[in-house]
Design an enzyme around this catalytic site. Sequence first.
Site, PDB file in Angstrom:
ATOM      1  N   ASP A 131      21.715  -9.745 -32.249  1.00  0.00           N
ATOM      2  CA  ASP A 131      20.402 -10.165 -32.760  1.00  0.00           C
ATOM      3  C   ASP A 131      20.368  -9.911 -34.264  1.00  0.00           C
ATOM      4  O   ASP A 131      20.591  -8.788 -34.708  1.00  0.00           O
ATOM      5  CB  ASP A 131      19.309  -9.357 -32.056  1.00  0.00           C
ATOM      6  CG  ASP A 131      17.911  -9.926 -32.295  1.00  0.00           C
ATOM      7  OD1 ASP A 131      17.660 -10.437 -33.399  1.00  0.00           O
ATOM      8  OD2 ASP A 131      17.081  -9.850 -31.372  1.00  0.00           O
TER       9      ASP A 131
ATOM     10  N   THR B 236      32.163 -16.431 -26.529  1.00  0.00           N
ATOM     11  CA  THR B 236      30.970 -16.033 -25.792  1.00  0.00           C
ATOM     12  C   THR B 236      30.177 -17.293 -25.449  1.00  0.00           C
ATOM     13  O   THR B 236      30.477 -18.392 -25.920  1.00  0.00           O
ATOM     14  CB  THR B 236      30.073 -15.103 -26.635  1.00  0.00           C
ATOM     15  OG1 THR B 236      29.395 -15.878 -27.631  1.00  0.00           O
ATOM     16  CG2 THR B 236      30.878 -14.013 -27.320  1.00  0.00           C
ATOM     17  N   GLU B 237      29.131 -17.123 -24.632  1.00  0.00           N
ATOM     18  CA  GLU B 237      28.271 -18.263 -24.298  1.00  0.00           C
ATOM     19  C   GLU B 237      27.628 -18.845 -25.561  1.00  0.00           C
ATOM     20  O   GLU B 237      27.572 -20.066 -25.748  1.00  0.00           O
ATOM     21  CB  GLU B 237      27.173 -17.837 -23.320  1.00  0.00           C
ATOM     22  CG  GLU B 237      27.664 -17.408 -21.958  1.00  0.00           C
ATOM     23  CD  GLU B 237      28.035 -15.934 -21.875  1.00  0.00           C
ATOM     24  OE1 GLU B 237      28.327 -15.468 -20.777  1.00  0.00           O
ATOM     25  OE2 GLU B 237      28.044 -15.253 -22.926  1.00  0.00           O
ATOM     26  N   TYR B 238      27.129 -17.961 -26.426  1.00  0.00           N
ATOM     27  CA  TYR B 238      26.502 -18.413 -27.669  1.00  0.00           C
ATOM     28  C   TYR B 238      27.508 -19.127 -28.564  1.00  0.00           C
ATOM     29  O   TYR B 238      27.192 -20.130 -29.202  1.00  0.00           O
ATOM     30  CB  TYR B 238      25.899 -17.224 -28.426  1.00  0.00           C
ATOM     31  CG  TYR B 238      24.571 -16.754 -27.899  1.00  0.00           C
ATOM     32  CD1 TYR B 238      23.484 -17.620 -27.830  1.00  0.00           C
ATOM     33  CD2 TYR B 238      24.393 -15.444 -27.484  1.00  0.00           C
ATOM     34  CE1 TYR B 238      22.258 -17.193 -27.353  1.00  0.00           C
ATOM     35  CE2 TYR B 238      23.172 -15.006 -26.993  1.00  0.00           C
ATOM     36  CZ  TYR B 238      22.103 -15.880 -26.930  1.00  0.00           C
ATOM     37  OH  TYR B 238      20.901 -15.460 -26.448  1.00  0.00           O
ATOM     38  N   GLU B 239      28.718 -18.608 -28.603  1.00  0.00           N
ATOM     39  CA  GLU B 239      29.757 -19.201 -29.447  1.00  0.00           C
ATOM     40  C   GLU B 239      30.060 -20.633 -29.011  1.00  0.00           C
ATOM     41  O   GLU B 239      30.199 -21.535 -29.845  1.00  0.00           O
ATOM     42  CB  GLU B 239      31.022 -18.344 -29.384  1.00  0.00           C
ATOM     43  CG  GLU B 239      32.112 -18.747 -30.341  1.00  0.00           C
ATOM     44  CD  GLU B 239      33.243 -17.747 -30.371  1.00  0.00           C
ATOM     45  OE1 GLU B 239      34.260 -18.039 -31.027  1.00  0.00           O
ATOM     46  OE2 GLU B 239      33.122 -16.673 -29.741  1.00  0.00           O
TER      47      GLU B 239
ATOM     48  N   ASP C 262      21.091   1.625 -23.538  1.00  0.00           N
ATOM     49  CA  ASP C 262      20.730   1.303 -24.918  1.00  0.00           C
ATOM     50  C   ASP C 262      21.860   1.739 -25.847  1.00  0.00           C
ATOM     51  O   ASP C 262      22.344   2.881 -25.757  1.00  0.00           O
ATOM     52  CB  ASP C 262      19.433   2.027 -25.281  1.00  0.00           C
ATOM     53  CG  ASP C 262      18.807   1.516 -26.575  1.00  0.00           C
ATOM     54  OD1 ASP C 262      19.546   1.294 -27.549  1.00  0.00           O
ATOM     55  OD2 ASP C 262      17.572   1.364 -26.611  1.00  0.00           O
TER      56      ASP C 262
END
Length: 214
Positions: A118, A191-194, A96
């Site tokens: 997030d 990144t994957e999201y990018e 974490d």
Amino acid sequence: MRVRYKPWAAEKLSEHSGIVVAEPDQLKGKWNEFFGNDNPIHIEVGTGKGQFVTGMGKQNPEINYIGIELYESVLVTALDRILEENVSNVKLLNVDARDLKEFFDDGEVGRVYLNFSDPWPKARHEKRRLTYEHFLKLYEDILVENGEIHFKTDNQGLFEYSLKSFSWYGLRLNYLSLDLHNSGMEGNIMTEYEEKFSSKGDRIYRVEAQFQHS
């Protein structure tokens, strides 16, 4: 982020302790010893499936990278990437981010990357945002003097919030782009999201924020 549960993930992560560090608290202040060199240590908080941290490791063999991810079922994909690409300068932590100071000594980290974190858009969740002041204090403590945070997001609200948070905390904004993929920046690792968002024509925001010490 919706995570598809993979019941076998924990066992696979434990089988690769040379990459996924089982007891990172035992390496606090000793990360260069663990890597076997004196190269700078850069961490990505919220590494997801590992495309960014693995790409950075390949691009910059003279830097040690550590990807931090809370979800085992996501981190196992990052492990697969590292194994496939055979990069020796990238390690992973299944921990974490709120506990960063348990794993890194003061001034041990050279740079912090925050990619597509997030956004936690509801006001009552502000303290969960990785650019909230509590997290900035954690980063400041583990970073070298005048260390930097490199932050990317597709979320305009989170970006605006983060700029305010950085400024309020006293960080200097060295580089700021409101449309990264049309900025001419070289060497950007996506990144994957990018990849997903930019392929749809969404704007990507980026900032480099530096802590100031007199």
